[in-house]
Design an enzyme around this catalytic site. Structure first.
Site, PDB file in Angstrom:
ATOM      1  N   ASN A 242      27.341  44.612  73.065  1.00 36.17           N
ATOM      2  CA  ASN A 242      26.813  45.559  72.082  1.00 36.17           C
ATOM      3  C   ASN A 242      25.287  45.596  72.030  1.00 36.17           C
ATOM      4  O   ASN A 242      24.724  46.548  71.519  1.00 36.17           O
ATOM      5  CB  ASN A 242      27.390  45.272  70.694  1.00 36.17           C
TER       6      ASN A 242
ATOM      7  N   CYS B  98      24.220  43.490  63.139  1.00 36.14           N
ATOM      8  CA  CYS B  98      24.687  42.310  62.413  1.00 36.14           C
ATOM      9  C   CYS B  98      23.630  41.219  62.371  1.00 36.14           C
ATOM     10  O   CYS B  98      23.614  40.397  61.479  1.00 36.14           O
ATOM     11  CB  CYS B  98      25.948  41.761  63.067  1.00 36.14           C
TER      12      CYS B  98
ATOM     13  N   SER C 236      37.212  50.198  67.638  1.00 41.30           N
ATOM     14  CA  SER C 236      36.800  50.611  66.303  1.00 41.30           C
ATOM     15  C   SER C 236      36.357  52.067  66.306  1.00 41.30           C
ATOM     16  O   SER C 236      35.538  52.464  67.146  1.00 41.30           O
ATOM     17  CB  SER C 236      35.644  49.717  65.838  1.00 41.30           C
TER      18      SER C 236
ATOM     19  N   SER D 246      36.408  44.218  63.802  1.00 40.26           N
ATOM     20  CA  SER D 246      36.377  42.809  63.390  1.00 40.26           C
ATOM     21  C   SER D 246      37.785  42.299  63.114  1.00 40.26           C
ATOM     22  O   SER D 246      38.163  41.209  63.552  1.00 40.26           O
ATOM     23  CB  SER D 246      35.508  42.637  62.140  1.00 40.26           C
TER      24      SER D 246
ATOM     25  N   GLN E 276      32.636  48.445  72.097  1.00 40.43           N
ATOM     26  CA  GLN E 276      31.546  49.271  72.633  1.00 40.43           C
ATOM     27  C   GLN E 276      32.015  50.185  73.766  1.00 40.43           C
ATOM     28  O   GLN E 276      31.317  51.136  74.122  1.00 40.43           O
ATOM     29  CB  GLN E 276      30.405  48.389  73.147  1.00 40.43           C
TER      30      GLN E 276
HETATM   31  C1  LIG Z   1      30.785  47.018  66.043  1.00 39.02           C
HETATM   32  C2  LIG Z   1      31.421  45.931  66.825  1.00 39.02           C
HETATM   33  C3  LIG Z   1      32.429  45.126  66.270  1.00 39.02           C
HETATM   34  C4  LIG Z   1      32.855  45.249  64.835  1.00 39.02           C
HETATM   35  O1  LIG Z   1      33.586  46.423  64.584  1.00 39.02           O
HETATM   36  P1  LIG Z   1      33.781  46.905  63.065  1.00 39.02           P
HETATM   37  O2  LIG Z   1      34.707  48.054  63.157  1.00 39.02           O
HETATM   38  O3  LIG Z   1      32.425  47.288  62.577  1.00 39.02           O
HETATM   39  O4  LIG Z   1      34.378  45.748  62.332  1.00 39.02           O
HETATM   40  C5  LIG Z   1      33.017  44.168  67.062  1.00 39.02           C
HETATM   41  N1  LIG Z   1      32.651  44.002  68.336  1.00 39.02           N
HETATM   42  C6  LIG Z   1      31.694  44.749  68.917  1.00 39.02           C
HETATM   43  C7  LIG Z   1      31.335  44.533  70.341  1.00 39.02           C
HETATM   44  C8  LIG Z   1      31.038  45.730  68.178  1.00 39.02           C
HETATM   45  O5  LIG Z   1      30.083  46.464  68.756  1.00 39.02           O
END
Ligand SMILES: *Cc1c(COP(=O)(O)O)cnc(C)c1O
Length: 395
Positions: A151, A324, A199, A71, A179
């Site tokens: 995602n 989310c 992430s 994020s 992802q």
């Molecule tokens: C999980 C996710 C995020 C957020 O990542 P975090 O590390 O949880 O903040 C952003 N974009 C996509 C496509 C995700 O799957």
């Protein structure tokens, strides 16, 4: 027996990642900004992690900024390009309707600050068309942001082609690759990417840590002000245990990627074939151009939430949309974006397979979903109306 089938929400940390985190906490607890040996050792480890992360995506170490996760990386990339655009009178941004909320909500905020945002439609196959990106580019466009892989429905976008379009028009290109990182082979050079977000907890690393790739020369401004860490692009004492855990997890993922991808594709395709036997169901998104572990379905005449709760009782962890959006009653914006109507979008199920899943898991999931869908339909008024012909079937 518990089956975890929600790897797009998060993954369990690998042993190697956990060892790296613990070793750092035990032995290498110095502050990388300190000048004595303990601090310098921490600094060396930090820069070693930066090299490892960079090499996996074909970047240079100085192009990597460590963040608190996907994020934050999304926010920083988009805000940096926007701020730079504004300085040059360019306040138009292009994105898509099925991005993660970290992107969509940042864009919504920028709209209230005077930016104009074009959200491209996504086709029924869950894919964005590079020619539509090109057609949307204007002289005042400062940024295109399109996710690498979705995602919810797992569709993999034509990133290289979109990157080429952006390069030809000299527009900055960001991709949310949260992802895809650790799962797909990413090459920021060949794919003409200017910014890329990732992430750790999506590739068997720790939560609360990620990275932003920003091509050298691409505008980059800090979201967090303070000390001079990360060359002034992200203040705050570095989360060294997290960063080392992430680097270990990414290296490991890259090492097993090819064979794990083949294994997961076989499991995925078997799962898709099994669930297709359920009448009035449909796979969401293209069957081929999708992440190796992603299976997303809609079943007519049921509620996705009830399906999830009953699967949980059978020991299966799954999702109805993205983590989310669960908890809200609105159908997923991703499913609406690919043209699913509300009623159908409500009956959605996302199963995302990963390293710990086996062929036996897949057979158990197929049998369980079949049972639960039939059970829920047996007392669903919506299903009765469909059966009676009172309302027409859509799927
Ligand atoms: C999980 C996710 C995020 C957020 O990542 P975090 O590390 O949880 O903040 C952003 N974009 C996509 C496509 C995700 O799957």
């Amino acid at each position: 027996m518990a089956i975890y089938a929600d790897h797009a929400a998060t993954t369990a940390m690998s042993e190697k990642a956990m060892e790296a985190v613990i070793r750092c906490m035990r032995e290498d607890y110095g502050n990388p900004s300190s000048l004595y040996r303990l601090g310098q050792r921490a600094k060396e480890l930090l820069e070693g992690a930066r090299e490892e992360v960079a090499s996996v995506i074909h970047a240079e170490p100085r192009e990597i900024v460590f963040t608190s996760g996907g994020s934050e990386a999304d926010n920083q990339a988009i805000r940096s390009a926007a701020l730079d655009g504004k300085k040059h009178g360019k306040t138009h941004i292009i994105s898509t309707a099925f991005e993660h909320h970290a992107v969509l909500h940042t864009l919504r905020q920028l709209k209230s600050e005077g930016f104009e945002v074009t959200l491209l439609d996504v086709h029924e196959d869950g894919l964005v068309r590079p020619e539509e990106v090109e057609a949307a580019i204007r002289p005042d466009t400062c940024l295109v942001t399109v996710m690498y892989a979705n995602n919810e429905i797992g569709t993999i976008q034509p990133i290289r082609e979109i990157g080429a379009v952006c390069r030809a028009h000299q527009v900055l290109f960001h991709t949310d690759a949260v992802q895809a990182a650790g799962i797909q082979a990413i090459d920021v050079q060949a794919e003409n990417v200017d910014y890329l977000s990732a992430s750790a907890h999506k590739f068997y690393g720790p939560k609360g840590v990620g990275f932003l790739y920003a091509r050298k020369g691409a505008p980059l401004f800090p979201l967090i002000q303070g000390g001079a860490q990360e060359k002034g692009k992200r203040a705050g004492t570095e989360n060294l245990p997290g960063i080392l855990g992430m680097a270990a997890a990414l290296k490991e993922s890259a090492g097993v990627r090819q064979q794990e991808s083949e294994r997961l594709k076989a499991l995925r395709d078997r799962l898709i074939a099994g669930l297709r036997e359920i009448p009035h169901s449909a796979l969401n998104g293209d069957a081929e151009k999708r992440l190796p572990g992603n299976v997303s379905f809609c079943f007519e005449g049921i509620e996705g939430e009830s399906l999830l709760l009953l699967l949980d009782e059978k020991g299966i962890s799954a999702s109805s949309g993205s983590a989310c959006t669960s908890g809200s009653l609105d159908p997923s914006h991703v499913l609406l974006a690919i043209g699913r109507v509300h009623d159908v979008a409500h009956g959605s199920l996302r199963l995302t397979l990963g390293r710990d899943n086996t062929p036996e898991d897949v057979e158990t999931i197929i049998a369980s979903v079949k049972d639960v869908v039939a059970y829920l339909r047996s007392f669903s008024p919506v299903w009765r109306d469909l059966q009676n012909g009172k309302t027409p079937f859509i799927l």
